[in-house]
Write a protein that holds these residues in place. Structure first.
Motif, short mmCIF file in Angstrom:
data_model
loop_
_atom_site.label_atom_id
_atom_site.label_comp_id
_atom_site.label_asym_id
_atom_site.label_seq_id
_atom_site.Cartn_x
_atom_site.Cartn_y
_atom_site.Cartn_z
N MET A 107 44.32 44.53 54.46
CA MET A 107 43.06 44.23 55.13
C MET A 107 42.84 42.74 55.34
SD MET A 107 40.45 46.90 53.25
CE MET A 107 41.29 47.06 51.67
N SER A 108 43.41 41.91 54.46
CA SER A 108 43.07 40.48 54.48
C SER A 108 43.94 39.67 55.42
CB SER A 108 43.17 39.91 53.07
OG SER A 108 44.52 39.93 52.62
N GLY A 109 45.27 39.86 55.34
CA GLY A 109 46.18 39.13 56.22
C GLY A 109 46.50 37.71 55.78
N ALA A 110 45.98 37.28 54.62
CA ALA A 110 46.23 35.91 54.18
C ALA A 110 46.15 35.81 52.67
CB ALA A 110 45.22 34.96 54.81
N ALA A 111 47.00 34.98 52.09
CA ALA A 111 47.01 34.80 50.64
C ALA A 111 45.71 34.20 50.14
CB ALA A 111 48.20 33.92 50.25
N ILE A 112 45.16 33.25 50.89
CA ILE A 112 43.92 32.60 50.47
C ILE A 112 42.78 33.61 50.41
CG2 ILE A 112 42.24 30.82 51.03
CD1 ILE A 112 44.93 29.78 50.07
N ALA A 113 42.71 34.51 51.40
CA ALA A 113 41.67 35.55 51.40
C ALA A 113 41.83 36.46 50.20
CB ALA A 113 41.74 36.35 52.69
N ASP A 114 43.07 36.80 49.88
CA ASP A 114 43.34 37.68 48.74
C ASP A 114 42.89 37.05 47.43
OD1 ASP A 114 44.80 38.98 46.53
OD2 ASP A 114 45.84 40.08 48.10
N VAL A 115 43.29 35.82 47.19
CA VAL A 115 42.95 35.17 45.92
C VAL A 115 41.45 34.85 45.85
CG1 VAL A 115 43.30 32.73 46.53
CG2 VAL A 115 43.87 33.53 44.24
N SER A 116 40.82 34.61 46.99
CA SER A 116 39.38 34.37 47.00
C SER A 116 38.60 35.62 46.62
CB SER A 116 38.92 33.88 48.39
OG SER A 116 39.54 32.67 48.74
N ALA A 117 39.07 36.77 47.14
CA ALA A 117 38.36 38.03 46.93
C ALA A 117 38.64 38.63 45.56
CB ALA A 117 38.74 39.02 48.03
N LEU A 118 39.89 38.53 45.09
CA LEU A 118 40.30 39.25 43.89
C LEU A 118 40.54 38.35 42.67
CD1 LEU A 118 42.84 41.74 45.50
CD2 LEU A 118 40.78 42.41 44.26
N GLY A 119 40.70 37.05 42.90
CA GLY A 119 41.12 36.15 41.82
C GLY A 119 40.22 36.19 40.60
N ARG A 120 38.91 36.07 40.81
CA ARG A 120 37.98 36.05 39.68
C ARG A 120 38.02 37.37 38.91
NH1 ARG A 120 33.38 38.28 38.93
NH2 ARG A 120 33.24 38.90 41.13
N ILE A 121 38.04 38.49 39.64
CA ILE A 121 38.05 39.81 38.99
C ILE A 121 39.32 39.98 38.17
CG2 ILE A 121 37.96 42.30 39.42
CD1 ILE A 121 36.77 41.60 42.19
N GLN A 122 40.47 39.67 38.77
CA GLN A 122 41.76 39.91 38.12
C GLN A 122 41.95 39.05 36.89
OE1 GLN A 122 44.08 39.11 41.62
NE2 GLN A 122 44.41 41.26 42.07
N VAL A 123 41.72 37.75 37.03
CA VAL A 123 41.94 36.83 35.91
C VAL A 123 40.97 37.11 34.77
CG1 VAL A 123 41.90 34.41 35.17
CG2 VAL A 123 42.94 35.03 37.36
N SER A 124 39.69 37.30 35.10
CA SER A 124 38.69 37.56 34.07
C SER A 124 39.02 38.82 33.27
CB SER A 124 37.31 37.69 34.72
OG SER A 124 36.33 38.04 33.77
N ALA A 125 39.38 39.90 33.97
CA ALA A 125 39.69 41.16 33.29
C ALA A 125 40.91 41.02 32.38
CB ALA A 125 39.92 42.26 34.32
N MET A 126 41.94 40.34 32.85
CA MET A 126 43.16 40.20 32.07
C MET A 126 42.95 39.33 30.83
SD MET A 126 46.16 39.92 35.01
CE MET A 126 47.48 39.90 33.81
N VAL A 127 42.26 38.21 30.98
CA VAL A 127 42.03 37.32 29.85
C VAL A 127 41.18 38.01 28.78
CG1 VAL A 127 40.93 35.16 29.12
CG2 VAL A 127 42.33 35.20 31.18
N LYS A 128 40.15 38.74 29.21
CA LYS A 128 39.28 39.45 28.26
C LYS A 128 40.04 40.52 27.48
CE LYS A 128 34.87 38.83 30.65
NZ LYS A 128 33.79 39.49 31.44
#
Length: 426
Positions: A107-128
């Motif tokens: 849906m995004s078509g770009a790495a920046i869009a992907d990390v902007s949308a998912l980065g906070r969710i993914q990193v926060s969940a994994m670190v916790k």
């Protein structure tokens, strides 16, 4: 000598941190002012012609699709569904990280869009949940690169319009390499979780799994529409982008996330990103025209052929050059500058433009994880509030698996060419 001064001027301005579009346009304009028979009006016309290309209409549409998907909460639903479904697998959050990036890439078509949308969710969940911060940010940054390879890839649209190849064919050529990166990153998770004994494995009930899957069913329809429509010949990539926008907006309305304020922010974000990309495209078109006028591509081709007549050596040299270029230029500008120069050379060595396009894009995607530009590093730092140096250190551990993917894509052309040939694109 004149074109050498232009190139030196471009490099000097970039080192001075002048915005890429102006760094490309200013020396090119100076060259044209002192060139007989060429007017500034012709230069402006050339820049306009560089962006007046129908396939480029898909760029703002896919950018808007990604923004709307994030605003509608689709990213949360995808990540939760992947996490709950893989609950019995050790390291499930690592696999969920890569899997949600793969799905969102449609849906995004770009790495920046992907990390902007998912980065906070993914990193926060994994670190916790006990994953190391270094591994969490590294995996998140690497998985975001799938968005630049998997259709609807915006870098693929830029390369296809520059190289004069079919956007649909290049989309198809990127599918297997994107899945290869997905597989390599999953293997990385498998190896890494065995080095982190504190990583837990949580069990969830069947009812909870079903709820998470039901919440993700409709969002999964977007990839089906985009890829299915393009591969089935129902509509062009540009038309697929328009359909995707409508579908995601309907989902946002269904989830009661489509407010006037959110719609305004989506449109504003899309306009800002599109304007930046198109300004670079126009400036790079002018710079490329200057290089073509001075026959630089032909001279580069002749020089490389005198250095080696071995296609494998050529591929090694080109990858080294592109990795270096990717460190200092963002992908759009890098593609627009390098593609016109390398296309005739690649043709002389019998390399298909689709194959060149795929490993060129992958090279520049890797550049998003490396200093001094490293846009993914800065965006991930912004959304997670983790300092840039710590995010950059996390990227070191994922560079090796990405380089393995690059080597395979570069030296095994069938990974890029088999599917387009099967579907009649080549």
């Amino acid at each position: 000598m004149s074109v050498l001064l232009v190139v030196v001027g471009v490099l000097a301005l970039m080192l001075a941190r002048v915005p890429v579009a102006f760094a490309l346009a200013a020396p090119s304009m100076v060259y044209l002012v002192f060139s007989p028979g060429v007017t500034v009006g012709a230069a402006l016309q050339r820049m306009t012609a560089g962006i007046d290309i129908f396939p480029l209409l898909a760029v703002p549409l896919f950018i808007f699709t990604g923004a709307a998907a994030m605003s509608a909460g689709i990213t949360d639903r995808l990540f939760t569904a992947a996490e709950k479904t893989l609950d019995r697998i050790r390291g499930n959050l690592g696999y969920a990280n890569v899997s949600s990036s793969l799905v969102f890439s449609w849906m995004s078509g770009a790495a920046i869009a992907d990390v902007s949308a998912l980065g906070r969710i993914q990193v926060s969940a994994m670190v916790k949940r006990g994953y190391s911060e270094r591994f969490s940010v590294g995996l998140t940054g690497a998985s975001a690169l799938i968005g630049g390879i998997m259709p609807p890839s915006i870098p693929a649209i830029i390369f296809a319009t520059t190289a004069g190849v079919s956007v649909g064919a290049l989309f198809v050529a990127g599918i297997i390499p994107a899945l290869l990166i997905f597989g390599v990153l999953c293997a990385t998770v498998f190896i890494q979780v065995r080095r982190e004994p504190d990583v837990p494995t949580d069990r969830v009930s069947t009812a909870e799994k079903l709820r998470a899957l039901r919440a993700a069913v409709l969002p999964m329809g977007a990839p089906v529409i985009i890829l299915g429509g393009i591969l089935g010949g129902i509509f062009t990539p540009t038309e697929a982008a328009g359909v995707a926008v409508i579908y995601v907006l309907l989902l946002a309305a269904l989830y009661r996330r489509l407010t006037v304020n959110r719609l305004y922010r989506m449109m504003l974000s899309t306009a800002e990103t599109t304007a930046a990309i198109m300004l670079i495209v126009g400036a790079a078109s002018l710079f490329g025209w200057v290089l073509t006028r001075e026959e630089v591509p032909q001279q580069v081709a002749a020089s490389l052929i005198t250095v080696t007549d071995n296609p494998l050596v050529f591929l090694i040299l080109v990858n080294i050059v592109m990795l270096i270029v990717g460190m200092v230029l963002e992908p759009t500008a890098a593609i627009l500058v390098m593609a016109p120069v390398l296309l005739p050379v690649a043709s002389a060595f019998g390399i298909d433009p689709l194959h060149l396009g795929v490993f060129m894009i992958l090279n520049f995607m890797i550049g998003l994880l490396t200093p001094p530009i490293g846009l993914v590093i800065f965006v991930l730092s912004s959304v997670t509030r983790i300092p840039v140096p710590r995010v950059a250190r996390g990227m070191i551990m994922v560079l090796l698996p990405l380089m393995v993917s690059l080597v395979l894509v570069t030296f095994v052309p069938a990974l890029s060419m088999w599917l387009p040939g099967l579907l009649g694109y080549s």
